[in-house]
Design a protein around this motif. Structure first.
Motif, PDB file in Angstrom:
ATOM      1  N   GLU A   1      36.988  50.934  65.943  1.00  0.00           N
ATOM      2  CA  GLU A   1      36.189  50.834  64.622  1.00  0.00           C
ATOM      3  C   GLU A   1      36.530  49.602  63.857  1.00  0.00           C
ATOM      4  OE1 GLU A   1      35.999  53.260  59.960  1.00  0.00           O
ATOM      5  OE2 GLU A   1      37.209  53.169  61.775  1.00  0.00           O
ATOM      6  N   VAL A   2      34.868  48.731  63.843  1.00  0.00           N
ATOM      7  CA  VAL A   2      34.705  47.590  63.123  1.00  0.00           C
ATOM      8  C   VAL A   2      33.960  47.782  61.331  1.00  0.00           C
ATOM      9  CG1 VAL A   2      32.784  46.155  63.060  1.00  0.00           C
ATOM     10  CG2 VAL A   2      33.043  47.056  65.452  1.00  0.00           C
ATOM     11  N   VAL A   3      35.100  47.244  60.604  1.00  0.00           N
ATOM     12  CA  VAL A   3      34.658  47.270  59.114  1.00  0.00           C
ATOM     13  C   VAL A   3      35.178  45.988  58.803  1.00  0.00           C
ATOM     14  CG1 VAL A   3      36.658  49.116  59.441  1.00  0.00           C
ATOM     15  CG2 VAL A   3      37.747  47.344  59.644  1.00  0.00           C
ATOM     16  N   SER A   4      34.026  45.680  57.516  1.00  0.00           N
ATOM     17  CA  SER A   4      33.936  45.030  57.045  1.00  0.00           C
ATOM     18  C   SER A   4      34.838  44.621  55.937  1.00  0.00           C
ATOM     19  CB  SER A   4      33.168  44.536  55.974  1.00  0.00           C
ATOM     20  OG  SER A   4      31.737  45.199  56.890  1.00  0.00           O
ATOM     21  N   VAL A   5      35.135  43.142  56.037  1.00  0.00           N
ATOM     22  CA  VAL A   5      36.829  43.112  55.208  1.00  0.00           C
ATOM     23  C   VAL A   5      36.207  42.089  54.541  1.00  0.00           C
ATOM     24  CG1 VAL A   5      38.822  41.271  55.991  1.00  0.00           C
ATOM     25  CG2 VAL A   5      37.566  42.963  58.023  1.00  0.00           C
ATOM     26  N   ARG A   6      36.926  41.899  53.291  1.00  0.00           N
ATOM     27  CA  ARG A   6      36.765  40.827  52.322  1.00  0.00           C
ATOM     28  C   ARG A   6      37.748  40.625  51.319  1.00  0.00           C
ATOM     29  NH1 ARG A   6      31.834  40.943  54.038  1.00  0.00           N
ATOM     30  NH2 ARG A   6      30.904  42.510  53.437  1.00  0.00           N
ATOM     31  N   THR A   7      37.519  39.572  50.637  1.00  0.00           N
ATOM     32  CA  THR A   7      39.028  38.923  49.905  1.00  0.00           C
ATOM     33  C   THR A   7      38.702  39.963  48.433  1.00  0.00           C
ATOM     34  OG1 THR A   7      37.756  37.549  48.268  1.00  0.00           O
ATOM     35  CG2 THR A   7      38.628  36.737  50.529  1.00  0.00           C
ATOM     36  N   LEU A   8      39.413  40.382  47.853  1.00  0.00           N
ATOM     37  CA  LEU A   8      39.600  41.088  46.286  1.00  0.00           C
ATOM     38  C   LEU A   8      39.086  39.717  45.656  1.00  0.00           C
ATOM     39  CD1 LEU A   8      42.057  43.366  44.667  1.00  0.00           C
ATOM     40  CD2 LEU A   8      40.500  41.138  43.062  1.00  0.00           C
ATOM     41  N   ASP A   9      38.981  38.714  45.486  1.00  0.00           N
ATOM     42  CA  ASP A   9      38.429  37.686  44.518  1.00  0.00           C
ATOM     43  C   ASP A   9      37.094  37.783  44.399  1.00  0.00           C
ATOM     44  OD1 ASP A   9      40.417  36.874  43.294  1.00  0.00           O
ATOM     45  OD2 ASP A   9      40.800  35.199  44.681  1.00  0.00           O
ATOM     46  N   ALA A  10      36.056  37.803  45.632  1.00  0.00           N
ATOM     47  CA  ALA A  10      34.717  37.659  45.868  1.00  0.00           C
ATOM     48  C   ALA A  10      34.041  39.253  46.170  1.00  0.00           C
ATOM     49  CB  ALA A  10      34.977  37.417  47.507  1.00  0.00           C
ATOM     50  N   GLU A  11      35.032  40.531  46.430  1.00  0.00           N
ATOM     51  CA  GLU A  11      34.196  41.641  45.820  1.00  0.00           C
ATOM     52  C   GLU A  11      34.616  42.232  44.415  1.00  0.00           C
ATOM     53  OE1 GLU A  11      33.050  45.009  47.785  1.00  0.00           O
ATOM     54  OE2 GLU A  11      33.163  43.315  48.714  1.00  0.00           O
ATOM     55  N   PHE A  12      34.851  42.089  44.088  1.00  0.00           N
ATOM     56  CA  PHE A  12      35.746  42.342  42.687  1.00  0.00           C
ATOM     57  C   PHE A  12      34.093  41.444  41.973  1.00  0.00           C
ATOM     58  CE2 PHE A  12      39.824  43.825  41.521  1.00  0.00           C
ATOM     59  CZ  PHE A  12      39.480  45.546  42.532  1.00  0.00           C
ATOM     60  N   GLU A  13      33.918  40.362  42.139  1.00  0.00           N
ATOM     61  CA  GLU A  13      32.854  39.299  41.536  1.00  0.00           C
ATOM     62  C   GLU A  13      31.485  39.612  42.109  1.00  0.00           C
ATOM     63  OE1 GLU A  13      31.466  35.010  41.304  1.00  0.00           O
ATOM     64  OE2 GLU A  13      32.798  35.676  42.173  1.00  0.00           O
ATOM     65  N   ARG A  14      31.825  40.085  42.993  1.00  0.00           N
ATOM     66  CA  ARG A  14      30.172  41.231  43.654  1.00  0.00           C
ATOM     67  C   ARG A  14      29.881  42.389  42.600  1.00  0.00           C
ATOM     68  NH1 ARG A  14      32.439  40.330  49.175  1.00  0.00           N
ATOM     69  NH2 ARG A  14      31.281  38.810  49.838  1.00  0.00           N
ATOM     70  N   LEU A  15      30.990  43.279  42.685  1.00  0.00           N
ATOM     71  CA  LEU A  15      30.939  44.448  41.757  1.00  0.00           C
ATOM     72  C   LEU A  15      30.403  44.565  40.383  1.00  0.00           C
ATOM     73  CD1 LEU A  15      33.553  46.338  43.288  1.00  0.00           C
ATOM     74  CD2 LEU A  15      31.219  46.380  43.534  1.00  0.00           C
ATOM     75  N   GLY A  16      30.947  42.998  39.976  1.00  0.00           N
ATOM     76  CA  GLY A  16      30.930  42.842  38.255  1.00  0.00           C
ATOM     77  C   GLY A  16      31.876  42.930  38.101  1.00  0.00           C
ATOM     78  N   LEU A  17      33.217  43.057  38.976  1.00  0.00           N
ATOM     79  CA  LEU A  17      34.656  43.265  37.979  1.00  0.00           C
ATOM     80  C   LEU A  17      35.689  42.216  37.449  1.00  0.00           C
ATOM     81  CD1 LEU A  17      35.214  46.254  40.409  1.00  0.00           C
ATOM     82  CD2 LEU A  17      34.468  47.122  38.313  1.00  0.00           C
ATOM     83  N   LYS A  18      35.575  41.627  36.397  1.00  0.00           N
ATOM     84  CA  LYS A  18      36.031  40.728  35.759  1.00  0.00           C
ATOM     85  C   LYS A  18      37.522  40.848  35.629  1.00  0.00           C
ATOM     86  CE  LYS A  18      31.253  38.589  34.862  1.00  0.00           C
ATOM     87  NZ  LYS A  18      30.862  37.456  33.206  1.00  0.00           N
ATOM     88  N   HIS A  19      37.489  42.498  35.132  1.00  0.00           N
ATOM     89  CA  HIS A  19      38.671  42.725  34.337  1.00  0.00           C
ATOM     90  C   HIS A  19      39.430  43.841  34.856  1.00  0.00           C
ATOM     91  CE1 HIS A  19      41.069  44.521  31.344  1.00  0.00           C
ATOM     92  NE2 HIS A  19      42.149  43.477  31.430  1.00  0.00           N
ATOM     93  N   VAL A  20      39.851  44.775  35.167  1.00  0.00           N
ATOM     94  CA  VAL A  20      40.131  45.859  35.253  1.00  0.00           C
ATOM     95  C   VAL A  20      41.568  46.721  34.455  1.00  0.00           C
ATOM     96  CG1 VAL A  20      39.340  46.777  37.262  1.00  0.00           C
ATOM     97  CG2 VAL A  20      41.291  45.860  37.094  1.00  0.00           C
ATOM     98  N   SER A  21      41.924  47.658  33.891  1.00  0.00           N
ATOM     99  CA  SER A  21      43.343  48.057  33.662  1.00  0.00           C
ATOM    100  C   SER A  21      43.882  48.276  34.532  1.00  0.00           C
ATOM    101  CB  SER A  21      43.079  49.244  32.867  1.00  0.00           C
ATOM    102  OG  SER A  21      41.575  49.363  32.014  1.00  0.00           O
TER     103      SER A  21
END
Length: 289
Positions: free
Chosen positions: A158-178
């Motif tokens: 199975e081929v999957v997209s691999v991301r860093t959490l830093d970059a993916e959270f920035e793409r999603l606009g997640l600057k902060h999570v609880s």
């Protein structure tokens, strides 16, 4: 098993063993489990069989009662390694404002989506079919006979997209999570490396991390970013604080064989204490019990 007997009792253990035996006799393609927290968790058999849940129930892991004591309705939660959705469902039905669930396995994502829909929380949750690591690329993913321990592999089909959490959270606009929960079947060090910028800014108030010896250097590094590490003892309503990150200190001082360690950013400690939860330093004489 001794831990399970102490926490849930002999009767519950025997009932759990009977449920597992019954499934192996019937061998259905799909089954389900009603969690004590109220949700219905579907799973494929035998690849997604949640043995610990069937045997011990869903309140054994101490982070569940801990989060239940302190949660707020405005929380944003990120579940990295969501599998078929146990933690995502738990958080969504506390209830919190929103849960992002990250899972690379197509088989798991399909069941995760059904579980979210069935439990009526799909409007407050979003599955993301993505893997996290310390680099960004596309990679092969191997779904093993037990999907709980699947992972990136050169032999995967199975081929999957691999991301860093830093970059993916920035793409999603997640600057902060609880709450940021990370359980990725032994790949936690790579995920933490790819999340370093986010964590260095205190981007998550609370971390729930799968225990692993390879992660010990990362616990020490994360501690320099203002995080304090704990085990929670539900019966005592107390956080026991770890201040050393060698194997003996981390593994030998659990109130019981917890599978995850809890890290809380200094800025969020006061909110936890205000709910009546105590904090104690772990002493050398405090052994697993």
């Amino acid at each position: 098993m001794l831990w399970g007997f102490q926490i849930v009792g002999v009767r519950a253990i025997l009932q759990g063993a009977a449920r597992i035996s019954y499934l192996y006799v019937r061998r259905p393609k799909r089954s389900e489990l009603k969690l004590r927290s109220g949700q219905i968790l579907e799973f494929g058999f035998p690849s997604q069989l949640p043995r610990a849940l069937l045997m011990f129930g869903d309140f054994v892991d101490p982070e569940f009662p801990f989060l239940r004591r302190i949660f707020r309705g405005d929380w944003i939660v990120a579940d990295v390694g969501a599998a078929i959705g146990q933690f995502t469902l738990f958080a969504a039905t506390l209830p919190v404002a929103f849960v992002h669930a990250f899972e690379p396995s197509a088989a798991n994502v399909a069941v995760l989506s059904r579980n979210l829909q069935r439990n009526g929380v799909n409007e407050r949750t979003k599955p993301h079919k993505v893997a996290f690591s310390n680099t960004e690329s596309e990679s092969h993913f191997e779904t093993t006979a037990s999907t709980w321990v699947s992972g990136l592999s050169e032999t995967g089909t199975e081929v999957v997209s691999v991301r860093t959490l830093d970059a993916e959270f920035e793409r999603l606009g997640l600057k902060h999570v609880s709450v940021l929960k990370i359980n990725v079947a032994g790949f936690e060090p790579q995920v933490l490396e790819g999340a370093e910028a986010f964590l260095s800014k205190g981007g998550a108030d609370i971390l729930i991390l799968l225990l692993g010896l390879a992660s010990l250097p990362w616990y020490a590094k994360i501690a320099t970013y203002g995080y304090r590490f704990f085990y929670f003892h539900p019966n005592e309503n107390t956080l026991y604080e770890l201040t050393s990150f060698d194997a003996k200190s981390v593994l030998d001082h659990r109130p019981w064989p917890a599978r995850n360690i809890i890290a809380i950013h200094q800025s969020a400690i006061e909110a936890s204490i205000s709910t009546g939860i105590g904090i104690r330093k772990i002493e050398s004489s405090f052994l697993a019990r």
